[in-house]
Design a protein around this motif. Structure first.
Motif, PDB file in Angstrom:
ATOM      1  N   VAL A   1       0.871  -1.177   0.000  1.00  0.00           N
ATOM      2  CA  VAL A   1       0.000   0.000   0.000  1.00  0.00           C
ATOM      3  C   VAL A   1       0.905   1.223   0.000  1.00  0.00           C
ATOM      4  CG1 VAL A   1      -1.960  -1.099   1.144  1.00  0.00           C
ATOM      5  CG2 VAL A   1      -0.135  -0.055   2.524  1.00  0.00           C
ATOM      6  N   ILE A   2       0.344   2.376  -0.356  1.00  0.00           N
ATOM      7  CA  ILE A   2       1.109   3.609  -0.401  1.00  0.00           C
ATOM      8  C   ILE A   2       0.482   4.632   0.542  1.00  0.00           C
ATOM      9  CG2 ILE A   2      -0.178   4.347  -2.450  1.00  0.00           C
ATOM     10  CD1 ILE A   2       3.499   5.218  -1.723  1.00  0.00           C
ATOM     11  N   TYR A   3       1.312   5.225   1.412  1.00  0.00           N
ATOM     12  CA  TYR A   3       0.873   6.246   2.355  1.00  0.00           C
ATOM     13  C   TYR A   3       1.355   7.612   1.862  1.00  0.00           C
ATOM     14  CZ  TYR A   3       0.395   2.209   5.482  1.00  0.00           C
ATOM     15  OH  TYR A   3       0.068   0.989   6.038  1.00  0.00           O
ATOM     16  N   VAL A   4       0.448   8.602   1.866  1.00  0.00           N
ATOM     17  CA  VAL A   4       0.789   9.959   1.440  1.00  0.00           C
ATOM     18  C   VAL A   4       0.396  10.926   2.540  1.00  0.00           C
ATOM     19  CG1 VAL A   4       0.515  11.735  -0.327  1.00  0.00           C
ATOM     20  CG2 VAL A   4       0.377   9.316  -0.966  1.00  0.00           C
ATOM     21  N   LEU A   5       1.294  11.840   2.886  1.00  0.00           N
ATOM     22  CA  LEU A   5       1.075  12.817   3.958  1.00  0.00           C
ATOM     23  C   LEU A   5       1.146  14.231   3.399  1.00  0.00           C
ATOM     24  CD1 LEU A   5       0.966  13.655   7.050  1.00  0.00           C
ATOM     25  CD2 LEU A   5       3.487  13.616   6.945  1.00  0.00           C
ATOM     26  N   ASN A   6       0.147  15.049   3.747  1.00  0.00           N
ATOM     27  CA  ASN A   6       0.177  16.473   3.451  1.00  0.00           C
ATOM     28  C   ASN A   6       0.951  17.138   4.587  1.00  0.00           C
ATOM     29  OD1 ASN A   6      -0.388  19.288   3.294  1.00  0.00           O
ATOM     30  ND2 ASN A   6      -2.301  18.896   2.198  1.00  0.00           N
ATOM     31  N   THR A   7       2.160  17.639   4.288  1.00  0.00           N
ATOM     32  CA  THR A   7       3.019  18.186   5.344  1.00  0.00           C
ATOM     33  C   THR A   7       2.507  19.513   5.895  1.00  0.00           C
ATOM     34  OG1 THR A   7       4.432  19.254   3.682  1.00  0.00           O
ATOM     35  CG2 THR A   7       5.065  17.038   4.413  1.00  0.00           C
ATOM     36  N   SER A   8       1.561  20.125   5.222  1.00  0.00           N
ATOM     37  CA  SER A   8       1.017  21.405   5.695  1.00  0.00           C
ATOM     38  C   SER A   8      -0.109  21.203   6.708  1.00  0.00           C
ATOM     39  CB  SER A   8       0.499  22.245   4.518  1.00  0.00           C
ATOM     40  OG  SER A   8       1.541  22.533   3.610  1.00  0.00           O
ATOM     41  N   THR A   9      -0.943  20.210   6.476  1.00  0.00           N
ATOM     42  CA  THR A   9      -2.106  19.991   7.341  1.00  0.00           C
ATOM     43  C   THR A   9      -1.964  18.783   8.254  1.00  0.00           C
ATOM     44  OG1 THR A   9      -3.226  18.608   5.689  1.00  0.00           O
ATOM     45  CG2 THR A   9      -3.565  20.988   5.562  1.00  0.00           C
ATOM     46  N   GLY A  10      -1.056  17.868   7.931  1.00  0.00           N
ATOM     47  CA  GLY A  10      -0.923  16.644   8.726  1.00  0.00           C
ATOM     48  C   GLY A  10      -1.895  15.558   8.326  1.00  0.00           C
ATOM     49  N   MET A  11      -2.702  15.796   7.336  1.00  0.00           N
ATOM     50  CA  MET A  11      -3.632  14.781   6.847  1.00  0.00           C
ATOM     51  C   MET A  11      -2.853  13.734   6.028  1.00  0.00           C
ATOM     52  SD  MET A  11      -6.814  15.245   7.785  1.00  0.00           S
ATOM     53  CE  MET A  11      -7.665  14.281   6.540  1.00  0.00           C
ATOM     54  N   TYR A  12      -3.257  12.478   6.169  1.00  0.00           N
ATOM     55  CA  TYR A  12      -2.615  11.424   5.369  1.00  0.00           C
ATOM     56  C   TYR A  12      -3.672  10.450   4.873  1.00  0.00           C
ATOM     57  CZ  TYR A  12      -2.746   9.055   9.933  1.00  0.00           C
ATOM     58  OH  TYR A  12      -3.141   8.540  11.144  1.00  0.00           O
ATOM     59  N   ALA A  13      -3.310   9.741   3.829  1.00  0.00           N
ATOM     60  CA  ALA A  13      -4.215   8.777   3.200  1.00  0.00           C
ATOM     61  C   ALA A  13      -3.434   7.524   2.813  1.00  0.00           C
ATOM     62  CB  ALA A  13      -4.875   9.383   1.966  1.00  0.00           C
ATOM     63  N   CYS A  14      -4.156   6.418   2.783  1.00  0.00           N
ATOM     64  CA  CYS A  14      -3.566   5.133   2.398  1.00  0.00           C
ATOM     65  C   CYS A  14      -4.320   4.598   1.190  1.00  0.00           C
ATOM     66  CB  CYS A  14      -3.653   4.151   3.564  1.00  0.00           C
ATOM     67  SG  CYS A  14      -3.033   2.498   3.182  1.00  0.00           S
ATOM     68  N   TYR A  15      -3.570   4.189   0.158  1.00  0.00           N
ATOM     69  CA  TYR A  15      -4.162   3.667  -1.066  1.00  0.00           C
ATOM     70  C   TYR A  15      -3.625   2.256  -1.318  1.00  0.00           C
ATOM     71  CZ  TYR A  15      -5.147   8.626  -2.038  1.00  0.00           C
ATOM     72  OH  TYR A  15      -5.579   9.924  -1.957  1.00  0.00           O
ATOM     73  N   TYR A  16      -4.461   1.414  -1.897  1.00  0.00           N
ATOM     74  CA  TYR A  16      -3.976   0.104  -2.328  1.00  0.00           C
ATOM     75  C   TYR A  16      -4.043   0.011  -3.842  1.00  0.00           C
ATOM     76  CZ  TYR A  16      -8.732  -1.878  -3.023  1.00  0.00           C
ATOM     77  OH  TYR A  16     -10.005  -2.148  -3.461  1.00  0.00           O
ATOM     78  N   ILE A  17      -3.298  -0.960  -4.389  1.00  0.00           N
ATOM     79  CA  ILE A  17      -3.135  -1.087  -5.842  1.00  0.00           C
ATOM     80  C   ILE A  17      -3.892  -2.316  -6.329  1.00  0.00           C
ATOM     81  CG2 ILE A  17      -1.462  -1.232  -7.733  1.00  0.00           C
ATOM     82  CD1 ILE A  17      -0.127  -0.405  -4.354  1.00  0.00           C
ATOM     83  N   PRO A  18      -4.881  -2.145  -7.187  1.00  0.00           N
ATOM     84  CA  PRO A  18      -5.633  -3.298  -7.720  1.00  0.00           C
ATOM     85  C   PRO A  18      -4.843  -4.006  -8.830  1.00  0.00           C
ATOM     86  CG  PRO A  18      -6.519  -1.274  -8.650  1.00  0.00           C
ATOM     87  CD  PRO A  18      -5.446  -0.868  -7.666  1.00  0.00           C
TER      88      PRO A  18
END
Length: 218
Positions: free
Chosen positions: A167-184
């Motif tokens: 899976v891939i984790y992405v973080l917005n360094t300005s807000t601290g929000m992050y999301a996790c995506y999976y690859i089909p």
């Protein structure tokens, strides 16, 4: 002078002479014998050690050479390495897609476009492509930056619902929000050499904001 018929005319009467010296000759013979014995022992010793050295050399020569690349003899563990780097404009990471393939993740900070490219090892080409725009979830704005990293996931996978190993984790360094995506990712397409593409699927979101919502905990 009376002539004696039993006495030869060539014989001379015995005279008193000093005895010939024998001590020097005896000592010389002893030294000669000593040096001869020493030389003989040295020859035997040299021949013995030369034989031992040759035997040791022949033993090593008869042994098969050690191949450092043969990991089966050393019982070394298999390692699956991943990496991630980031700059002002781009972030890049790698992640295991399957036991036969690895994915390359590239995030454009300006547009928010995240791409996962998968190379098919047997064909030596990028034939898998999955994309998503992270700004739809994480937001955008002036001075927004991103960081990302990959992680492993053990999720059920099938032809109808394919899931890659990472899976891939992405973080917005300005807000601290992050999301996790999976690859089909479809492994059947990989084995048959068939190209595939699709969208990265959002798995979950979160926030690194340390502010605690006490009302939600009551």
């Amino acid at each position: 002078m009376t002539f004696n018929p039993n006495e030869s005319p060539l014989q001379t009467p015995p005279q008193d002479h000093p005895a010939a010296p024998t001590d020097g000759i005896g000592k010389g013979r002893k030294w000669i014998a000593f040096f001869a014995t020493t030389t003989l022992l040295s020859s035997f010793a040299a021949a013995y050690f030369a034989g031992q050295s040759q035997a040791l050399h022949d033993h090593h020569a008869s042994q098969p050479p050690v191949n450092s690349a043969d990991s089966s003899k050393w019982n070394l563990p298999a390692l699956n390495a991943t990496a991630a780097v980031t700059s002002e404009k781009f972030s890049m990471a790698t992640g295991l897609i399957s036991s036969d393939a690895e994915g390359l993740f590239v995030l454009d900070h300006n547009s928010g476009l995240l791409q996962c490219s998968v190379v098919y090892p047997r064909l030596g080409k990028f034939l898998g492509l999955f994309t998503v725009n992270v700004q739809d979830v994480l937001g955008s704005g002036k001075g927004t930056g991103y960081m990302m990293a990959t992680g492993l996931v053990d999720a059920p996978s099938s032809n109808n619902n394919p899931v890659a190993s990472s899976v891939i984790y992405v973080l917005n360094t300005s807000t601290g929000m992050y999301a996790c995506y999976y690859i089909p990712f479809n492994r059947t397409f990989l084995n048959s050499g068939k190209p595939q593409q699709g969208s990265l699927v959002l798995l979950s979101t979160g926030s690194a904001d340390p502010v605690i919502d006490r009302d939600s905990q009551r």
